[in-house]
Design a protein around this motif. Structure first.
Motif, PDB file in Angstrom:
ATOM      1  N   ILE A   1      -6.890 -43.765 -53.805  1.00 27.66           N
ATOM      2  CA  ILE A   1      -5.416 -42.838 -52.876  1.00 27.66           C
ATOM      3  C   ILE A   1      -6.024 -41.924 -52.207  1.00 27.66           C
ATOM      4  N   GLY A   2      -7.753 -40.838 -52.068  1.00 29.27           N
ATOM      5  CA  GLY A   2      -8.173 -40.885 -51.474  1.00 29.27           C
ATOM      6  C   GLY A   2      -8.595 -41.504 -49.660  1.00 29.27           C
ATOM      7  N   LYS A   3      -8.457 -42.632 -50.305  1.00 28.02           N
ATOM      8  CA  LYS A   3      -8.178 -43.658 -48.739  1.00 28.02           C
ATOM      9  C   LYS A   3      -7.392 -43.282 -47.650  1.00 28.02           C
ATOM     10  N   MET A   4      -6.449 -43.219 -48.877  1.00 25.30           N
ATOM     11  CA  MET A   4      -4.608 -43.843 -47.880  1.00 25.30           C
ATOM     12  C   MET A   4      -4.347 -42.478 -47.323  1.00 25.30           C
ATOM     13  N   MET A   5      -4.613 -41.429 -48.087  1.00 27.30           N
ATOM     14  CA  MET A   5      -4.248 -40.129 -47.833  1.00 27.30           C
ATOM     15  C   MET A   5      -5.469 -39.914 -45.753  1.00 27.30           C
ATOM     16  N   VAL A   6      -6.557 -40.126 -45.839  1.00 26.16           N
ATOM     17  CA  VAL A   6      -7.429 -39.723 -44.757  1.00 26.16           C
ATOM     18  C   VAL A   6      -6.947 -41.012 -43.837  1.00 26.16           C
TER      19      VAL A   6
ATOM     20  N   VAL B   1      -5.165 -22.061 -37.178  1.00 24.74           N
ATOM     21  CA  VAL B   1      -4.677 -22.253 -37.846  1.00 24.74           C
ATOM     22  C   VAL B   1      -4.965 -24.140 -37.906  1.00 24.74           C
ATOM     23  N   PRO B   2      -5.248 -24.599 -38.885  1.00 23.91           N
ATOM     24  CA  PRO B   2      -6.158 -26.276 -39.213  1.00 23.91           C
ATOM     25  C   PRO B   2      -4.628 -27.001 -38.576  1.00 23.91           C
ATOM     26  N   ASP B   3      -5.325 -28.341 -38.205  1.00 24.11           N
ATOM     27  CA  ASP B   3      -4.470 -29.197 -37.775  1.00 24.11           C
ATOM     28  C   ASP B   3      -3.851 -30.079 -38.681  1.00 24.11           C
ATOM     29  N   ILE B   4      -4.664 -30.185 -39.883  1.00 29.16           N
ATOM     30  CA  ILE B   4      -4.502 -30.923 -40.962  1.00 29.16           C
ATOM     31  C   ILE B   4      -4.803 -30.348 -42.110  1.00 29.16           C
ATOM     32  N   ILE B   5      -3.542 -30.670 -43.146  1.00 28.37           N
ATOM     33  CA  ILE B   5      -4.216 -30.129 -44.314  1.00 28.37           C
ATOM     34  C   ILE B   5      -4.012 -31.069 -45.379  1.00 28.37           C
ATOM     35  N   PHE B   6      -5.417 -31.569 -46.271  1.00 31.25           N
ATOM     36  CA  PHE B   6      -5.639 -32.428 -46.995  1.00 31.25           C
ATOM     37  C   PHE B   6      -5.320 -31.734 -48.416  1.00 31.25           C
ATOM     38  N   ALA B   7      -3.700 -32.213 -49.159  1.00 33.74           N
ATOM     39  CA  ALA B   7      -3.635 -31.050 -49.769  1.00 33.74           C
ATOM     40  C   ALA B   7      -3.401 -32.162 -51.112  1.00 33.74           C
TER      41      ALA B   7
ATOM     42  N   PRO C   1       2.451 -28.776 -34.587  1.00 34.47           N
ATOM     43  CA  PRO C   1       2.701 -29.365 -35.429  1.00 34.47           C
ATOM     44  C   PRO C   1       1.029 -29.217 -36.594  1.00 34.47           C
ATOM     45  N   VAL C   2       1.577 -29.379 -37.927  1.00 33.97           N
ATOM     46  CA  VAL C   2       0.311 -29.751 -38.836  1.00 33.97           C
ATOM     47  C   VAL C   2       0.028 -30.638 -40.110  1.00 33.97           C
ATOM     48  N   TYR C   3      -0.380 -31.336 -40.030  1.00 34.96           N
ATOM     49  CA  TYR C   3      -0.229 -32.842 -40.275  1.00 34.96           C
ATOM     50  C   TYR C   3      -0.804 -32.580 -42.449  1.00 34.96           C
ATOM     51  N   ILE C   4      -0.394 -32.665 -42.989  1.00 35.76           N
ATOM     52  CA  ILE C   4      -0.308 -32.239 -44.520  1.00 35.76           C
ATOM     53  C   ILE C   4       0.064 -33.616 -45.710  1.00 35.76           C
ATOM     54  N   THR C   5      -1.405 -33.510 -46.531  1.00 39.34           N
ATOM     55  CA  THR C   5      -0.724 -34.632 -47.683  1.00 39.34           C
ATOM     56  C   THR C   5      -0.375 -34.243 -49.177  1.00 39.34           C
TER      57      THR C   5
ATOM     58  N   VAL D   1      -3.342 -48.649 -62.416  1.00 40.52           N
ATOM     59  CA  VAL D   1      -1.996 -49.112 -61.622  1.00 40.52           C
ATOM     60  C   VAL D   1      -1.940 -48.517 -60.061  1.00 40.52           C
ATOM     61  N   SER D   2      -1.730 -49.698 -58.825  1.00 43.52           N
ATOM     62  CA  SER D   2      -2.171 -49.455 -57.666  1.00 43.52           C
ATOM     63  C   SER D   2      -0.882 -48.391 -57.263  1.00 43.52           C
ATOM     64  N   SER D   3      -1.280 -47.296 -56.175  1.00 46.20           N
ATOM     65  CA  SER D   3      -0.285 -46.231 -55.425  1.00 46.20           C
ATOM     66  C   SER D   3      -0.252 -46.551 -54.045  1.00 46.20           C
ATOM     67  N   ILE D   4       0.722 -45.932 -53.563  1.00 47.79           N
ATOM     68  CA  ILE D   4       1.643 -46.550 -52.573  1.00 47.79           C
ATOM     69  C   ILE D   4       1.983 -45.616 -51.457  1.00 47.79           C
ATOM     70  N   ALA D   5       0.922 -45.373 -50.343  1.00 45.42           N
ATOM     71  CA  ALA D   5       1.532 -44.625 -49.723  1.00 45.42           C
ATOM     72  C   ALA D   5       3.047 -44.312 -49.030  1.00 45.42           C
TER      73      ALA D   5
END
Length: 335
Positions: free
Chosen positions: A131-136, A210-216, A237-241, A307-311
């Motif tokens: 999950i962490g990898k797919m977010m990045v 203001v950050p460009d990216i937010i890993f939520a 634009p701010v890119y948020i997970t 169980v695998s998740s999907i981006a």
């Protein structure tokens, strides 16, 4: 008198069926709170699987309170359940639930959230590293360079810790190359929308940046961040997970306010927990070949199946969430 044998046969069948009913496997699904949309869905799918396989099921939640969850677990044990699938309110104190269950001969598995320091029978989970990898991966694909804020989940939840470690690991080469600068990182108590909003507001107010990216770590936290950005009148634009593919999160992706979310197949996950728990109760030897590894909970190495998740992005919302899994209707997502 000639009807007496028929009468006796009917009585015998009634008694036999009643005994079968009394002896039927009874399972419990006790989740943390109804405020988490995914857990409500998974409770329903768990119930569906159990009943379709001839067993009885009790479903309850802990109202987000560890003491209430403990009381409800005791009530389930008193009602004679043979097995319990547990999403703990508090992964540490829930060990008391597991201990009580084991003393009564009840099989107990952790669903989604590992319970620490106890004799847990099994753990059904997602894959936090993946999950962490797919977010990045999804963020870097959309925004290869810029400033970032990392808002993880609750620090007492191993899911949050594991995901945070993975985000940092896969973000590291981009930081070392100078493409990504992390402005701030913290855990968010209770995975709370309000706490996430507060932390981001503090970052913007104190730094003026203001950050460009937010890993939520969760869609609800992403929503809190979106509200803060709107309050500050941010136009870039701010890119948020996010995580969980909540309806609100999916709508935010459609609206361009959120870049992605991690979807956990609710039906597959709940069915797997129900299957595992029924096999445990039945002492099915086939369970040994089912787990994909072990996770240490501080007391023992707990068998674990992931169980695998999907981006989920704009590109596959229709295919995955509407067509393949029927998680939402088209009207729910787009109207």
């Amino acid at each position: 008198m000639r009807h007496l044998p028929i009468f006796i046969t009917v009585i015998v069948l009634i008694i036999f069926n009643a005994c079968q009913s009394d002896e039927a496997i009874k399972l419990g699904f006790l989740y943390s709170t109804s405020n988490t949309e995914r857990y409500v869905k998974e409770a329903g799918f768990f119930k569906e699987y159990v009943e379709n396989n001839g067993a009885q099921v009790l479903v309850e939640h802990g109202e987000g309170d560890e003491a209430i969850q403990y009381q409800k677990a005791i009530a389930m044990f008193d009602e004679g359940i043979d097995g319990l699938a547990l999403i703990a309110v508090n992964a540490n104190t829930a060990a008391a639930i597991v201990r009580e269950g084991k003393e009564r001969g009840v099989k107990v598995i952790a669903h989604n959230r590992l319970v620490t320091n106890c004799d847990l029978d099994f753990f059904v989970s997602g894959d936090n590293t993946a999950i962490g990898k797919m977010m990045v991966d999804e963020i870097i694909k959309a925004k290869p360079s810029g400033t970032a804020v990392i808002l993880g989940g609750d620090k007492y939840d191993r899911n949050a810790v594991g995901m945070g470690i993975a985000i940092n690991e896969y973000l590291k080469p981009h930081i070392q190359s100078g493409n990504i600068e992390v402005l701030y990182e913290t855990y968010i108590e209770d995975w709370s929308i309000d706490n996430a909003a507060f932390e981001l507001d503090q970052v913007i107010s104190n730094t003026g940046e203001v950050p460009d990216i937010i890993f939520a770590g969760y869609d609800g936290m992403a929503q809190g961040c979106i509200q803060v950005l709107e309050k500050h009148g941010v136009e870039k634009p701010v890119y948020i997970t996010g995580q969980d593919a909540t309806l609100e999160g999916v709508r935010n992706i459609v609206a361009g306010k959120q870049q992605m979310t991690a979807y956990h197949p609710s039906k597959e996950t709940a069915y797997k927990s129900a299957e595992v728990l029924m096999m445990l109760v039945n002492n099915d030897s086939g369970l040994k070949s089912m787990h994909s590894g072990f996770v240490n909970n501080g007391q023992k190495d707990v068998p674990n199946v992931r169980v695998s998740s999907i981006a989920i992005t704009k590109d596959n919302i229709d295919k995955v969430l509407i067509q393949e899994t029927a998680s939402y209707t088209r009207d729910e997502v787009y109207n």
